[in-house]
Scaffold this motif. Structure first.
Motif, mmCIF file in Angstrom:
data_model
loop_
_atom_site.group_PDB
_atom_site.id
_atom_site.type_symbol
_atom_site.label_atom_id
_atom_site.label_comp_id
_atom_site.label_asym_id
_atom_site.label_seq_id
_atom_site.Cartn_x
_atom_site.Cartn_y
_atom_site.Cartn_z
ATOM 1 N N HIS A 69 0.804 -1.226 0.000
ATOM 2 C CA HIS A 69 0.000 0.000 0.000
ATOM 3 C C HIS A 69 0.837 1.275 0.000
ATOM 4 C CE1 HIS A 69 -3.585 -2.370 0.441
ATOM 5 N NE2 HIS A 69 -3.042 -2.996 1.468
ATOM 6 N N LYS A 70 1.981 1.229 -0.633
ATOM 7 C CA LYS A 70 2.807 2.422 -0.787
ATOM 8 C C LYS A 70 2.515 3.047 -2.149
ATOM 9 C CE LYS A 70 6.536 0.776 2.153
ATOM 10 N NZ LYS A 70 7.923 0.327 2.221
ATOM 11 N N PRO A 71 2.759 4.347 -2.302
ATOM 12 C CA PRO A 71 2.540 4.981 -3.600
ATOM 13 C C PRO A 71 3.570 4.511 -4.632
ATOM 14 C CG PRO A 71 3.403 6.563 -2.011
ATOM 15 C CD PRO A 71 3.164 5.283 -1.270
ATOM 16 N N ALA A 72 3.197 4.593 -5.897
ATOM 17 C CA ALA A 72 4.098 4.209 -6.990
ATOM 18 C C ALA A 72 5.332 5.096 -6.940
ATOM 19 C CB ALA A 72 3.375 4.354 -8.318
ATOM 20 N N PRO A 73 6.470 4.623 -7.275
ATOM 21 C CA PRO A 73 6.787 3.320 -7.871
ATOM 22 C C PRO A 73 7.118 2.243 -6.839
ATOM 23 C CG PRO A 73 8.727 4.678 -7.933
ATOM 24 C CD PRO A 73 7.646 5.492 -7.260
ATOM 25 N N ASN A 74 6.882 2.501 -5.565
ATOM 26 C CA ASN A 74 7.229 1.544 -4.505
ATOM 27 C C ASN A 74 6.089 0.610 -4.129
ATOM 28 O OD1 ASN A 74 9.859 2.614 -4.166
ATOM 29 N ND2 ASN A 74 8.962 4.346 -3.083
ATOM 30 N N ASP A 75 5.022 0.615 -4.897
ATOM 31 C CA ASP A 75 3.897 -0.270 -4.596
ATOM 32 C C ASP A 75 4.185 -1.662 -5.157
ATOM 33 O OD1 ASP A 75 3.736 0.704 -7.179
ATOM 34 O OD2 ASP A 75 1.561 0.463 -7.274
#
Length: 162
Positions: A42-48
Motif C-alpha cells: 500500500h505504498k505509492p508508486a513506484p514503490n507499490d
C-alpha cells in the motif's frame, strides 16, 4: 491438439484472492502445496509492490476461489522478498491467447507478420494466429480481445486427454 484453459494448481503459478497473492512453490503431497503469501504494501508508486509475508502449506481446495494471474518467469519474478510483475507490452504479442468478439474459438498468436502489415495496420492489429485445431492458420485483421497467455492461463493438450 486442443487449446484448453488451465484450471488445476501447478508449481510456479501466481494466484490472487482478495488482493493477496499466493505463489505455488512446491508440491508437498498428493493434494498439498507449499505456498508463499505476498501482501500489497500500500505504498505509492513506484514503490507499490507485493511483499513476502509467510510460507505455509495449503490444500488444493483452498485455491478454489483464486484466480490465476501469472506464472513465475513469464509474468512475475521474485526479487529478494518482493514479487514483481514483468510488464508486457500493451499491444498484442507472441503467445497471447485471443478471441474475436463474434467467434467462440480461441487463437494463439504465433508471430507478428511484418511484410507491409505495419504500414497499413500501425496498431499491430493484423497477425497470423493458430486456432484450437493445431496448425490451422489464418490471417486475422479484426478486433481481437486478449483472454490469456499460453503457458499461464491456457495450454495445448492432446485431443484424447481432454
Amino acid at each position: 491438439m486442443k487449446l484448453v484453459e488451465i484450471n488445476d494448481v501447478r508449481v510456479g503459478q501466481v494466484l490472487e484472492r482478495d488482493r493477496c497473492i499466493f505463489v505455488i512453490e512446491e508440491r508437498t503431497g498428493a493434494h498439498n502445496f507449499a505456498v508463499s503469501l505476498y501482501n500489497h504494501n500500500h505504498k505509492p508508486a513506484p514503490n507499490d509492490v507485493y511483499e513476502w509475508k509467510t510460507m505455509h502449506e495449503k490444500n488444493v481446495a483452498a485455491f478454489d476461489d483464486c484466480e490465476i494471474v501469472g506464472k513465475i518467469g513469464i509474468t512475475h519474478r521474485i526479487e529478494g522478498k518482493k514479487l514483481v510483475e514483468i510488464t508486457r507490452a500493451a499491444e498484442f504479442q507472441t503467445d497471447d491467447v485471443v478471441k474475436f468478439k463474434w467467434d467462440p474459438r480461441l487463437y494463439v498468436i504465433n508471430r507478428e507478420i511484418d511484410f507491409g502489415i505495419k504500414e497499413s495496420h500501425p496498431d499491430n492489429s493484423c497477425f497470423e494466429a493458430t486456432n484450437g485445431l493445431y496448425g490451422s492458420r489464418q490471417l486475422v485483421d479484426f478486433e481481437l480481445k486478449r483472454v490469456g497467455i499460453l503457458g499461464v492461463t491456457h495450454e495445448f493438450v492432446n485431443d484424447r486427454e481432454v
